[in-house]
Scaffold this active site. Structure first.
Site, short mmCIF file in Angstrom:
data_model
loop_
_atom_site.label_atom_id
_atom_site.label_comp_id
_atom_site.label_asym_id
_atom_site.label_seq_id
_atom_site.Cartn_x
_atom_site.Cartn_y
_atom_site.Cartn_z
N HIS A 179 -76.64 94.37 38.27
CA HIS A 179 -76.49 94.98 39.60
C HIS A 179 -76.40 93.84 40.60
O HIS A 179 -77.31 93.02 40.69
CB HIS A 179 -77.68 95.89 39.93
N CYS A 180 -75.28 93.80 41.33
CA CYS A 180 -75.06 92.67 42.24
C CYS A 180 -75.39 93.09 43.68
O CYS A 180 -74.71 93.94 44.25
CB CYS A 180 -73.60 92.21 42.16
#
Ligand SMILES: [Zn+2]
Ligand SMILES: [Zn+2]
Length: 347
Positions: free
Chosen positions: A182-183
């Site tokens: 998850h960025c």
């Protein structure tokens, strides 16, 4: 005298009787408390019984409030991070147009001017396109409808089947196909459908930062030397415009070179993962599996790796005979979905 002795003996007998009675009652009370404790313990164990419960589950449950807080903060900060990326990139582009470009147009030869204009704008288009696609493209989620998928595991959070290479993202609170991570800089998960956009954005952003750092090196040196003279006596007679120019150039160079180093390292790391045909999450899973098999004298083979060269072809979606697809997807802006066969195990 005798009557006194008799009375004393009677009192003593009474006292002993009372003590015996009290002890019996105390024991009864202790037994009752003990029985209640065992009953409560049994009820609690029956309610919380799970054959998968182990030390990790207990630890996870204890840390659940911390995870909840981190997830919510990350979800909220995602918007701030995206605004930061857009704001910083826009500021650099503005400085390049205001400070760097006029100097290039005045001092460089026509051939160099053409090259700078062509490369600079192509790089900018690439960064904007891939960033936009990376934040707006859904990473891909398992189908919600009932299906006949066999041999798939069940997500403990979604209580739904999840295909191979799928992992649950606690920030998005959904299962993500071929999840990488998850960025927060994208405020989105990096998964099957936007992994290429994410990597391309990192690559072109690094290239853009390197380009700005190299192109602006001479200007940075002059601006830095000029700033150092600000505090001399007598102070130099720089106008406000000149001071703003010096500071802008130093800001551009420091930011671009720092991002080039940090993002360059991240891009190289992801390039190494793509070469091996694994995601960031699979890197840890595969390492553990490799060590486990190594102890048994066996060699681990990644079932989703086609070989270094073919892994890149699959990732970029170019000319992979096995999946029957042809066409150039990169380095031009492309919006076609990646091949589905990356979920299939290598034969
Ligand atoms: Zn899930
Ligand atoms: Zn996510």
């Amino acid at each position: 005298m005798r009557s006194r002795q008799r009375m004393f003996a009677a009192v003593m007998r009474l006292l002993l009787k009372c003590l015996r009675l009290g002890r019996r009652r105390r024991f009864k009370l202790v037994r009752q408390v003990e029985r209640l404790w065992h009953y409560g313990h049994l009820c609690l164990r029956s309610l919380l019984y799970n054959s998968f419960t182990n030390g990790d589950v207990v630890l996870d449950s204890l840390f659940e409030p911390v995870y909840w807080l981190v997830d919510h903060v990350t979800r909220w900060f995602g918007v701030v991070f995206v605004a930061l990326v857009i704001g910083l990139t826009s500021s650099i582009v503005a400085i390049v147009y205001i400070c760097l470009l006029p100097l290039i147009l005045q001092t460089y030869t026509p051939a160099w001017i053409c090259w700078h204009l062509a490369y600079g704008h192509w790089n900018l288009i690439m960064i904007v396109f891939h960033y936009y696609m990376a934040i707006t493209t859904s990473p891909g989620h398992p189908p919600q409808a009932k299906n006949d998928l066999t041999g798939v595991s069940i997500c403990r959070k979604c209580i739904a089947p999840k295909p191979a290479r799928t992992h649950h993202c606690s920030i998005c609170n959904r299962c993500v196909l071929k999840m990488d991570h998850h960025c927060p800089w994208l405020n989105n998960c990096v998964g099957h459908y936007n992994h290429r956009y994410f990597f391309s954005f990192c690559f072109f952003m690094t290239m853009g930062c390197i380009y700005c750092s190299i192109s602006g090196w001479e200007m940075f040196r002059d601006a830095y030397a000029a700033i150092e003279t600000y505090y001399q006596t007598p102070p130099p007679t720089f106008s406000f415009r000149q001071r703003a120019f010096h500071k802008s150039v130093v800001y551009l160079w420091v930011l671009c070179s720092s991002v080039a180093l940090a993002l360059g390292a991240l891009t190289l790391w992801h390039a190494a993962l793509i070469t091996r045909g694994e995601t960031s999450i699979e890197r840890h899973i595969n390492r553990k599996e490799r060590q486990r098999l190594q102890k048994k004298g066996k060699v681990f083979r990644n079932p989703y790796s086609y070989g270094s060269w073919d892994n890149w072809k699959v990732f970029l979606g170019v000319d992979v005979p096995r999946c029957g697809r042809r066409g150039h997807h990169w380095p031009c802006p492309v919006t076609r979905w990646p091949a589905q066969h990356t979920f299939a195990k290598r034969i």
